[in-house]
Design an enzyme around this catalytic site. Structure first.
Site, PDB file in Angstrom:
ATOM      1  N   GLU A 106      31.573  -9.208 -27.743  1.00 54.08           N
ATOM      2  CA  GLU A 106      32.261 -10.500 -27.780  1.00 54.08           C
ATOM      3  C   GLU A 106      32.148 -11.146 -29.160  1.00 54.08           C
ATOM      4  O   GLU A 106      31.211 -10.866 -29.911  1.00 54.08           O
ATOM      5  CB  GLU A 106      31.644 -11.457 -26.742  1.00 54.08           C
ATOM      6  CG  GLU A 106      32.405 -11.524 -25.424  1.00 54.08           C
ATOM      7  CD  GLU A 106      33.751 -12.251 -25.546  1.00 54.08           C
ATOM      8  OE1 GLU A 106      34.330 -12.305 -26.647  1.00 54.08           O
ATOM      9  OE2 GLU A 106      34.227 -12.758 -24.524  1.00 54.08           O
ATOM     10  N   ASP A 107      33.096 -12.003 -29.466  1.00 51.30           N
ATOM     11  CA  ASP A 107      33.005 -12.796 -30.688  1.00 51.30           C
ATOM     12  C   ASP A 107      32.105 -14.007 -30.470  1.00 51.30           C
ATOM     13  O   ASP A 107      31.276 -14.333 -31.309  1.00 51.30           O
ATOM     14  CB  ASP A 107      34.402 -13.241 -31.171  1.00 51.30           C
ATOM     15  CG  ASP A 107      35.224 -13.902 -30.070  1.00 51.30           C
ATOM     16  OD1 ASP A 107      34.893 -13.753 -28.879  1.00 51.30           O
ATOM     17  OD2 ASP A 107      36.224 -14.562 -30.402  1.00 51.30           O
ATOM     18  N   ASP A 110      30.449 -19.377 -25.492  1.00 53.02           N
ATOM     19  CA  ASP A 110      30.478 -20.833 -25.639  1.00 53.02           C
ATOM     20  C   ASP A 110      29.971 -21.459 -24.340  1.00 53.02           C
ATOM     21  O   ASP A 110      28.782 -21.700 -24.182  1.00 53.02           O
ATOM     22  CB  ASP A 110      31.904 -21.264 -26.000  1.00 53.02           C
ATOM     23  CG  ASP A 110      31.996 -22.712 -26.432  1.00 53.02           C
ATOM     24  OD1 ASP A 110      31.160 -23.515 -25.988  1.00 53.02           O
ATOM     25  OD2 ASP A 110      32.902 -23.056 -27.212  1.00 53.02           O
ATOM     26  N   ARG A 172      42.652 -16.449 -37.081  1.00 52.71           N
ATOM     27  CA  ARG A 172      41.883 -15.271 -36.672  1.00 52.71           C
ATOM     28  C   ARG A 172      41.587 -14.343 -37.850  1.00 52.71           C
ATOM     29  O   ARG A 172      40.589 -13.629 -37.837  1.00 52.71           O
ATOM     30  CB  ARG A 172      42.656 -14.462 -35.617  1.00 52.71           C
ATOM     31  CG  ARG A 172      42.774 -15.126 -34.252  1.00 52.71           C
ATOM     32  CD  ARG A 172      43.211 -14.105 -33.230  1.00 52.71           C
ATOM     33  NE  ARG A 172      43.799 -14.688 -32.024  1.00 52.71           N
ATOM     34  CZ  ARG A 172      43.108 -15.033 -30.940  1.00 52.71           C
ATOM     35  NH1 ARG A 172      41.813 -14.889 -30.908  1.00 52.71           N
ATOM     36  NH2 ARG A 172      43.721 -15.526 -29.878  1.00 52.71           N
TER      37      ARG A 172
HETATM   38  O1  LIG Z   1      31.993 -18.742 -23.215  1.00 55.05           O
HETATM   39  P1  LIG Z   1      33.383 -19.237 -23.020  1.00 55.05           P
HETATM   40  O2  LIG Z   1      33.440 -20.745 -22.980  1.00 55.05           O
HETATM   41  O3  LIG Z   1      34.044 -18.640 -21.823  1.00 55.05           O
HETATM   42  O4  LIG Z   1      34.236 -18.872 -24.318  1.00 55.05           O
HETATM   43  C1  LIG Z   1      34.192 -17.634 -24.971  1.00 55.05           C
HETATM   44  C2  LIG Z   1      35.479 -16.858 -24.841  1.00 55.05           C
HETATM   45  O5  LIG Z   1      36.599 -17.658 -25.238  1.00 55.05           O
HETATM   46  C3  LIG Z   1      37.316 -17.028 -26.284  1.00 55.05           C
HETATM   47  O6  LIG Z   1      38.350 -16.235 -25.802  1.00 55.05           O
HETATM   48  P2  LIG Z   1      39.753 -16.812 -25.285  1.00 55.05           P
HETATM   49  O7  LIG Z   1      39.735 -16.814 -23.791  1.00 55.05           O
HETATM   50  O8  LIG Z   1      40.043 -18.096 -25.963  1.00 55.05           O
HETATM   51  O9  LIG Z   1      40.795 -15.723 -25.731  1.00 55.05           O
HETATM   52  P3  LIG Z   1      40.947 -15.020 -27.169  1.00 55.05           P
HETATM   53  O10 LIG Z   1      39.768 -14.104 -27.332  1.00 55.05           O
HETATM   54  O11 LIG Z   1      42.220 -14.272 -27.054  1.00 55.05           O
HETATM   55  O12 LIG Z   1      40.977 -16.096 -28.215  1.00 55.05           O
HETATM   56  C4  LIG Z   1      36.282 -16.130 -26.941  1.00 55.05           C
HETATM   57  O13 LIG Z   1      36.884 -15.061 -27.625  1.00 55.05           O
HETATM   58  C5  LIG Z   1      35.452 -15.658 -25.784  1.00 55.05           C
HETATM   59  O14 LIG Z   1      36.015 -14.540 -25.138  1.00 55.05           O
HETATM   60  O1  HPA Z   2      34.432 -22.474 -30.991  1.00 55.93           O
HETATM   61  C1  HPA Z   2      35.335 -21.712 -30.601  1.00 55.93           C
HETATM   62  N1  HPA Z   2      36.339 -21.315 -31.438  1.00 55.93           N
HETATM   63  C2  HPA Z   2      37.345 -20.499 -31.060  1.00 55.93           C
HETATM   64  N2  HPA Z   2      37.453 -20.008 -29.832  1.00 55.93           N
HETATM   65  C3  HPA Z   2      36.498 -20.351 -28.948  1.00 55.93           C
HETATM   66  N3  HPA Z   2      36.382 -19.988 -27.663  1.00 55.93           N
HETATM   67  C4  HPA Z   2      35.283 -20.591 -27.193  1.00 55.93           C
HETATM   68  N4  HPA Z   2      34.688 -21.330 -28.156  1.00 55.93           N
HETATM   69  C5  HPA Z   2      35.437 -21.189 -29.285  1.00 55.93           C
HETATM   70 MG   LIG Z   3      37.865 -13.764 -26.333  1.00 55.75          MG
END
Ligand SMILES: O=P(O)(O)OC[C@H]1O[C@H](OP(=O)(O)OP(=O)(O)O)[C@H](O)[C@@H]1O
Ligand code: HPA
Ligand SMILES: [Mg+2]
Length: 187
Positions: A106-107, A110, A172
């Protein structure tokens, strides 16, 4: 917004929180630990689209262990900065993970809602093992009972972008992690 670098961050960004060099060094460190953990085993790394694309690409290249790669797309966020809490599968894995050693990449963690849901979903598919590696973790993740074996950086509770992380699909492709100026998201 024009492409920005550390010297010219553009008016949308407030600061560089983690530089490209710091990310590279941390991924090398994590890769060495992951290599040691999975020595002699087949490892499947699962990237969570789209945010984890950069971490997957760089972590995979930092590993010596041969890996296979698969992707899952889930979404708990709309266009804004608040998790909706409702996780939807946008793209499922192509492979059956039963009996495999699986590492979710994961990136960011949160609220922890995405990962908590993923761990129970993938866990129910009977992998041989299931662990998590994340580049970033925010303090709220502590409120959810999830075990994360490899963490790059614990960061403050600010909205961050870059290195895969977006705000409304932008930023991104920044090579570093930065904080977004509040005026951009109406903060
Ligand atoms: O711990 P959380 O509050 O659940 O947030 C974390 C997740 O949210 C973001 O993805 P998002 O669903 O925005 O999709 P993306 O990766 O395509 O930006 C991020 O890349 C994680 O997967
Ligand atoms: O801080 C953030 N930045 C971008 N995407 C996210 N998704 C959860 N938290 C974040
Ligand atoms: Mg994500």
């Amino acid at each position: 917004m024009a492409r920005v670098d550390d010297k010219d961050m553009g008016s949308d960004l407030q600061s560089v929180l983690i530089s490209k060099e710091e990310i590279d060094a941390k991924l090398a460190e994590l890769a060495a630990k992951i290599d040691a953990e999975y020595a002699g085993k087949d490892l499947l790394i699962v990237g969570v689209l789209k945010g984890a694309v950069m971490v997957m690409a760089d972590l995979a290249r930092a590993l010596s262990t041969p890996v296979t790669m698969d992707w899952m797309a889930v979404s708990s966020y709309g266009a804004g900065t608040q998790s909706s809490g409702v996780v939807r599968i946008l793209k499922d894995l192509d492979t059956d993970i039963k009996g495999k050693h699986v590492l979710i990449v994961e990136d960011i963690i949160d609220s922890g809602l995405t990962l908590s849901w993923l761990l129970s979903n993938l866990g129910s598919r009977e992998p041989a093992s299931l662990e998590v590696c994340t580049l970033l973790r925010k303090p709220d993740a502590a409120k959810v009972a999830i075990e994360v074996k490899w963490i790059g950086f614990d960061i403050p509770n600010e909205f961050v972008v870059g290195y895969g992380l977006d705000f409304a699909e932008k930023y991104r492709n920044l090579p570093f992690v930065g904080t977004l100026a509040p005026h951009v998201y109406g903060g």
